[in-house]
Scaffold this motif. Structure first.
Motif, PDB file in Angstrom:
ATOM      1  N   LYS A 134       2.001   4.194  11.681  1.00 16.92           N
ATOM      2  CA  LYS A 134       2.921   3.090  11.411  1.00 16.92           C
ATOM      3  C   LYS A 134       2.270   1.713  11.519  1.00 16.92           C
ATOM      4  O   LYS A 134       2.747   0.743  10.919  1.00 16.92           O
ATOM      5  N   GLU A 135       1.175   1.602  12.290  1.00 14.02           N
ATOM      6  CA  GLU A 135       0.526   0.311  12.488  1.00 14.02           C
ATOM      7  C   GLU A 135      -0.638   0.073  11.535  1.00 14.02           C
ATOM      8  O   GLU A 135      -1.271  -0.982  11.580  1.00 14.02           O
ATOM      9  N   LEU A 136      -0.948   1.033  10.668  1.00 11.02           N
ATOM     10  CA  LEU A 136      -2.116   0.910   9.801  1.00 11.02           C
ATOM     11  C   LEU A 136      -1.949  -0.250   8.825  1.00 11.02           C
ATOM     12  O   LEU A 136      -0.994  -0.293   8.046  1.00 11.02           O
ATOM     13  N   SER A 137      -2.877  -1.189   8.869  1.00  8.45           N
ATOM     14  CA  SER A 137      -2.798  -2.364   8.001  1.00  8.45           C
ATOM     15  C   SER A 137      -3.948  -2.424   7.002  1.00  8.45           C
ATOM     16  O   SER A 137      -3.825  -3.084   5.966  1.00  8.45           O
ATOM     17  N   THR A 138      -5.053  -1.733   7.291  1.00 12.21           N
ATOM     18  CA  THR A 138      -6.208  -1.753   6.396  1.00 12.21           C
ATOM     19  C   THR A 138      -6.752  -0.345   6.226  1.00 12.21           C
ATOM     20  O   THR A 138      -7.050   0.330   7.214  1.00 12.21           O
ATOM     21  N   LEU A 139      -6.885   0.082   4.970  1.00  9.91           N
ATOM     22  CA  LEU A 139      -7.348   1.435   4.680  1.00  9.91           C
ATOM     23  C   LEU A 139      -8.442   1.380   3.623  1.00  9.91           C
ATOM     24  O   LEU A 139      -8.242   0.862   2.525  1.00  9.91           O
ATOM     25  N   TRP A 140      -9.618   1.911   3.995  1.00  9.04           N
ATOM     26  CA  TRP A 140     -10.759   1.955   3.081  1.00  9.04           C
ATOM     27  C   TRP A 140     -10.964   3.389   2.615  1.00  9.04           C
ATOM     28  O   TRP A 140     -11.249   4.277   3.422  1.00  9.04           O
ATOM     29  N   LEU A 141     -10.841   3.613   1.301  1.00  9.37           N
ATOM     30  CA  LEU A 141     -11.010   4.947   0.712  1.00  9.37           C
ATOM     31  C   LEU A 141     -12.015   4.923  -0.441  1.00  9.37           C
ATOM     32  O   LEU A 141     -12.071   5.859  -1.241  1.00  9.37           O
ATOM     33  N   GLU A 142     -12.814   3.875  -0.534  1.00 13.10           N
ATOM     34  CA  GLU A 142     -13.703   3.748  -1.677  1.00 13.10           C
ATOM     35  C   GLU A 142     -14.785   4.843  -1.679  1.00 13.10           C
ATOM     36  O   GLU A 142     -15.174   5.364  -0.633  1.00 13.10           O
ATOM     37  N   THR A 143     -15.248   5.174  -2.880  1.00 16.03           N
ATOM     38  CA  THR A 143     -16.326   6.147  -3.085  1.00 16.03           C
ATOM     39  C   THR A 143     -15.989   7.490  -2.452  1.00 16.03           C
ATOM     40  O   THR A 143     -16.674   7.971  -1.543  1.00 16.03           O
ATOM     41  N   ASN A 144     -14.913   8.072  -2.925  1.00 15.93           N
ATOM     42  CA  ASN A 144     -14.533   9.429  -2.560  1.00 15.93           C
ATOM     43  C   ASN A 144     -14.308  10.232  -3.853  1.00 15.93           C
ATOM     44  O   ASN A 144     -14.929   9.911  -4.869  1.00 15.93           O
ATOM     45  N   CYS A 145     -13.469  11.228  -3.812  1.00 11.68           N
ATOM     46  CA  CYS A 145     -13.287  12.130  -4.966  1.00 11.68           C
ATOM     47  C   CYS A 145     -11.847  12.151  -5.461  1.00 11.68           C
ATOM     48  O   CYS A 145     -11.407  13.150  -6.047  1.00 11.68           O
ATOM     49  N   PHE A 146     -11.109  11.073  -5.256  1.00 12.50           N
ATOM     50  CA  PHE A 146      -9.712  11.038  -5.689  1.00 12.50           C
ATOM     51  C   PHE A 146      -9.624  10.933  -7.217  1.00 12.50           C
ATOM     52  O   PHE A 146     -10.224  10.045  -7.812  1.00 12.50           O
ATOM     53  N   THR A 147      -8.882  11.834  -7.812  1.00 15.24           N
ATOM     54  CA  THR A 147      -8.586  11.750  -9.244  1.00 15.24           C
ATOM     55  C   THR A 147      -7.139  11.301  -9.463  1.00 15.24           C
ATOM     56  O   THR A 147      -6.792  10.843 -10.551  1.00 15.24           O
ATOM     57  N   VAL A 148      -6.328  11.438  -8.430  1.00 15.69           N
ATOM     58  CA  VAL A 148      -4.929  11.014  -8.455  1.00 15.69           C
ATOM     59  C   VAL A 148      -4.683  10.120  -7.247  1.00 15.69           C
ATOM     60  O   VAL A 148      -5.176  10.404  -6.149  1.00 15.69           O
ATOM     61  N   PHE A 149      -3.946   9.054  -7.436  1.00 12.78           N
ATOM     62  CA  PHE A 149      -3.623   8.156  -6.324  1.00 12.78           C
ATOM     63  C   PHE A 149      -2.877   8.937  -5.240  1.00 12.78           C
ATOM     64  O   PHE A 149      -1.869   9.601  -5.525  1.00 12.78           O
ATOM     65  N   PRO A 150      -3.344   8.884  -3.989  1.00  9.24           N
ATOM     66  CA  PRO A 150      -2.674   9.612  -2.900  1.00  9.24           C
ATOM     67  C   PRO A 150      -1.347   8.952  -2.532  1.00  9.24           C
ATOM     68  O   PRO A 150      -1.306   7.918  -1.875  1.00  9.24           O
ATOM     69  N   LYS A 151      -0.233   9.561  -2.942  1.00  5.07           N
ATOM     70  CA  LYS A 151       1.085   8.924  -2.816  1.00  5.07           C
ATOM     71  C   LYS A 151       1.514   8.675  -1.376  1.00  5.07           C
ATOM     72  O   LYS A 151       2.336   7.803  -1.117  1.00  5.07           O
ATOM     73  N   VAL A 152       0.951   9.422  -0.423  1.00  4.53           N
ATOM     74  CA  VAL A 152       1.332   9.200   0.965  1.00  4.53           C
ATOM     75  C   VAL A 152       1.002   7.769   1.398  1.00  4.53           C
ATOM     76  O   VAL A 152       1.637   7.230   2.309  1.00  4.53           O
ATOM     77  N   VAL A 153       0.038   7.150   0.734  1.00  4.00           N
ATOM     78  CA  VAL A 153      -0.323   5.760   1.044  1.00  4.00           C
ATOM     79  C   VAL A 153       0.886   4.849   0.847  1.00  4.00           C
ATOM     80  O   VAL A 153       1.045   3.847   1.556  1.00  4.00           O
ATOM     81  N   GLU A 155       3.728   5.215   1.761  1.00  8.54           N
ATOM     82  CA  GLU A 155       4.627   5.289   2.912  1.00  8.54           C
ATOM     83  C   GLU A 155       4.065   4.569   4.128  1.00  8.54           C
ATOM     84  O   GLU A 155       4.653   4.627   5.207  1.00  8.54           O
ATOM     85  N   LEU A 156       2.950   3.887   3.956  1.00  2.00           N
ATOM     86  CA  LEU A 156       2.344   3.108   5.046  1.00  2.00           C
ATOM     87  C   LEU A 156       2.923   1.696   4.991  1.00  2.00           C
ATOM     88  O   LEU A 156       2.329   0.780   4.427  1.00  2.00           O
ATOM     89  N   SER A 157       4.066   1.518   5.575  1.00  2.00           N
ATOM     90  CA  SER A 157       4.868   0.307   5.373  1.00  2.00           C
ATOM     91  C   SER A 157       4.206  -0.973   5.868  1.00  2.00           C
ATOM     92  O   SER A 157       4.568  -2.065   5.425  1.00  2.00           O
ATOM     93  N   ASN A 158       3.213  -0.870   6.758  1.00  2.00           N
ATOM     94  CA  ASN A 158       2.557  -2.061   7.299  1.00  2.00           C
ATOM     95  C   ASN A 158       1.232  -2.368   6.606  1.00  2.00           C
ATOM     96  O   ASN A 158       0.527  -3.293   6.987  1.00  2.00           O
ATOM     97  N   LEU A 159       0.897  -1.604   5.555  1.00  2.00           N
ATOM     98  CA  LEU A 159      -0.400  -1.750   4.900  1.00  2.00           C
ATOM     99  C   LEU A 159      -0.526  -3.103   4.205  1.00  2.00           C
ATOM    100  O   LEU A 159       0.344  -3.486   3.419  1.00  2.00           O
ATOM    101  N   LYS A 160      -1.627  -3.789   4.485  1.00  2.00           N
ATOM    102  CA  LYS A 160      -1.871  -5.106   3.908  1.00  2.00           C
ATOM    103  C   LYS A 160      -3.072  -5.103   2.960  1.00  2.00           C
ATOM    104  O   LYS A 160      -3.120  -5.892   2.017  1.00  2.00           O
ATOM    105  N   THR A 161      -4.048  -4.235   3.239  1.00  2.00           N
ATOM    106  CA  THR A 161      -5.271  -4.192   2.434  1.00  2.00           C
ATOM    107  C   THR A 161      -5.607  -2.748   2.100  1.00  2.00           C
ATOM    108  O   THR A 161      -5.681  -1.909   3.001  1.00  2.00           O
ATOM    109  N   LEU A 162      -5.831  -2.470   0.809  1.00  2.00           N
ATOM    110  CA  LEU A 162      -6.150  -1.119   0.363  1.00  2.00           C
ATOM    111  C   LEU A 162      -7.394  -1.152  -0.515  1.00  2.00           C
ATOM    112  O   LEU A 162      -7.433  -1.834  -1.542  1.00  2.00           O
ATOM    113  N   HIS A 163      -8.409  -0.409  -0.083  1.00  2.00           N
ATOM    114  CA  HIS A 163      -9.648  -0.281  -0.847  1.00  2.00           C
ATOM    115  C   HIS A 163      -9.710   1.131  -1.428  1.00  2.00           C
ATOM    116  O   HIS A 163      -9.849   2.107  -0.691  1.00  2.00           O
TER     117      HIS A 163
END
Length: 293
Positions: A134-153, A155-163
């Motif tokens: 619930k407190e996650l504000s910054t999430l770095w996921l760059e350079t991985n193997c995602f072909t589809v946007f992970p929809k659970v992201v 639901e991170l209502s406090n997220l401010k920065t997404l890489h």
């Protein structure tokens, strides 16, 4: 005769090779060689075990229940012990440059986690349990193997920065609009064929990076009141996005002098890197105020 630098490089290479061999050996003595003597929690409540050739996390750090920052970057980790969830005050966890194919369940049990680095791994999906952060504000996921946007992201209502740069994502879900606190989204190096429509509805976004995608036509962004920076370089576009007054653009036909346009590619890359570095530093400073990496 060898130079000092050549000798240093050789010693460093031999040291890394030795650590790589020892990492396979589970004995307590070998683990102490890799991570040192972890009998007491650091006074600044920050523990950096980056670049130690670790294939498993020793038990000792999981006992430091007052720990605020834990850096495990640049190792060979593919799992974490369940005991990690005992770090109830952890605010920053760096797991980038490892071998994770799945996010360890224990990570989703860290109630104070604010910054999570997962870049440069082998992730292709995220567990539903991630929404518990619930407190996650910054999430770095760059350079991985995602072909589809992970929809659970979404639901991170406090997220401010997404890489999410340098994956294989082709579109963004409409559910992204639920992230009312999101202020910067970094999507360089994906497979976007059009500017994501959902972003046009997120008027408070300050930074949008869609560098190195496949976008041919940009819509007007002039209605986005919070926008400060849009990076759209290295797209096969036929136009530049229209923006409001004072918004900085990086890309073809951006407002710049002839001299600046001569080295368009390298300058855009340098500016992009500078922005990431600035945001990275600011995000770390916004954690507990304990030491930085």
């Amino acid at each position: 005769m060898w130079s000092t630098s050549a000798v240093s490089d050789t010693v460093r290479t031999m040291g890394n090779a030795m650590r790589g061999i020892i990492a396979f050996i589970p004995s307590e003595r070998c683990q102490r060689f890799l991570v040192g003597d972890l009998k007491e929690m650091p006074l600044d409540r920050t523990l950096d075990l980056s670049g130690r050739q670790l294939r498993r996390l020793p038990a000792a750090p999981c006992a430091f229940n007052e720990l605020v920052k834990l850096y495990l970057s640049d190792n060979n980790l593919s799992s974490l012990p369940a005991e990690l969830q005992g770090l109830r005050k952890l605010q920053l966890l760096a797991l980038d440059f490892n071998c994770f194919e799945e996010l360890p369940a224990a990570v989703c049990q860290l109630p104070q986690l604010s910054i999570l680095y997962l870049g440069n791994n082998r992730l292709y999906h995220l567990p539903r349990e991630l929404k518990e952060l619930k407190e996650l504000s910054t999430l770095w996921l760059e350079t991985n193997c995602f072909t589809v946007f992970p929809k659970v992201v979404c639901e991170l209502s406090n997220l401010k920065t997404l890489h999410l740069g340098y994956n294989q994502i082709r579109s963004l879900p409409k559910e992204l609009i639920q992230l009312e606190e999101l202020r910067s989204i970094w999507l360089a190096g994906n497979q976007l064929a059009e500017f994501p429509p959902v972003l046009l509805e997120m008027h408070l976004l300050a930074v949008i990076d869609v560098d190195r995608n496949r976008i041919r036509q940009f819509p007007s962004l002039s209605h986005m009141q919070g926008l400060k920076l849009v990076i759209y370089d290295h797209n096969p576009c036929v136009n530049a996005p229209a923006v409001g007054e004072g918004v900085r653009r990086v890309g073809r036909w951006a407002d710049s002098s002839d001299d600046e346009q001569e080295d368009d590619g390298s300058k855009a890359t340098n500016e992009n890197t500078a922005e990431v570095t600035e945001v990275h530093h600011e995000e770390e400073q916004n954690t507990s105020g304990q030491g930085t990496k």
